[in-house]
Design an enzyme around this catalytic site. Structure first.
Site, PDB file in Angstrom:
ATOM      1  N   CYS A  66       0.661  -1.363  -0.135  1.00 21.86           N
ATOM      2  CA  CYS A  66       0.022  -0.337   0.143  1.00 21.86           C
ATOM      3  C   CYS A  66       0.662   1.085   0.033  1.00 21.86           C
ATOM      4  O   CYS A  66       1.510   1.558  -0.320  1.00 21.86           O
ATOM      5  CB  CYS A  66      -1.048  -0.095   1.402  1.00 21.86           C
ATOM      6  SG  CYS A  66      -0.689   0.084   2.677  1.00 21.86           S
ATOM      7  N   ARG A  67       0.537   2.659   0.545  1.00 18.27           N
ATOM      8  CA  ARG A  67       0.903   3.616   0.408  1.00 18.27           C
ATOM      9  C   ARG A  67       2.356   3.439   1.521  1.00 18.27           C
ATOM     10  O   ARG A  67       3.475   3.683   0.810  1.00 18.27           O
ATOM     11  CB  ARG A  67       0.780   4.929   0.616  1.00 18.27           C
ATOM     12  CG  ARG A  67       1.014   5.763   0.052  1.00 18.27           C
ATOM     13  CD  ARG A  67       0.148   7.467   0.337  1.00 18.27           C
ATOM     14  NE  ARG A  67      -0.379   7.175   1.626  1.00 18.27           N
ATOM     15  CZ  ARG A  67       0.260   8.209   2.727  1.00 18.27           C
ATOM     16  NH1 ARG A  67       1.264   9.316   2.203  1.00 18.27           N
ATOM     17  NH2 ARG A  67       0.125   8.568   4.226  1.00 18.27           N
TER      18      ARG A  67
END
Length: 101
Positions: A66-67
């Site tokens: 994810c980020r």
């Protein structure tokens, strides 16, 4: 709770450069992945993971992205509880310096 296995962005990049066949899953939202995903990653948003369990195979290991690695960590705990082999890419895409598509 059992610890989650992790992989650093650098380790992942080395494995990909070495031609290893890895199961990568990006759990970010649509507008985030539009800015670039690791080549070969499959996009399944975090909220869509529960309805996509049939995509996962208990014999394979999946690397979640994810980020920042917070959401992917949550997904890892959830799937590990269900008996899947998972690994979280620590630092997320904010720390990825490799190619994106």
């Amino acid at each position: 709770m059992e610890e989650i296995q992790t992989i650093t962005p650098e380790e992942l990049q080395k494995k990909l450069e070495a031609g290893e066949k890895l199961e990568l899953v990006d759990v970010r939202e649509d507008e985030e992945v539009a800015a670039g995903m690791i080549p070969g990653a499959k996009h399944i948003r975090m909220g869509d993971i529960p309805v996509n369990l049939d995509y996962f195979d208990k014999d394979k290991e999946y690397i979640f992205i994810c980020r920042s690695s917070a959401r992917s960590g949550n997904v890892c705990y959830y799937l590990q509880d269900q008996g899947y082999k998972v690994r979280n890419m620590v630092g997320g895409m904010m720390n990825w310096t490799g190619d994106t598509k």
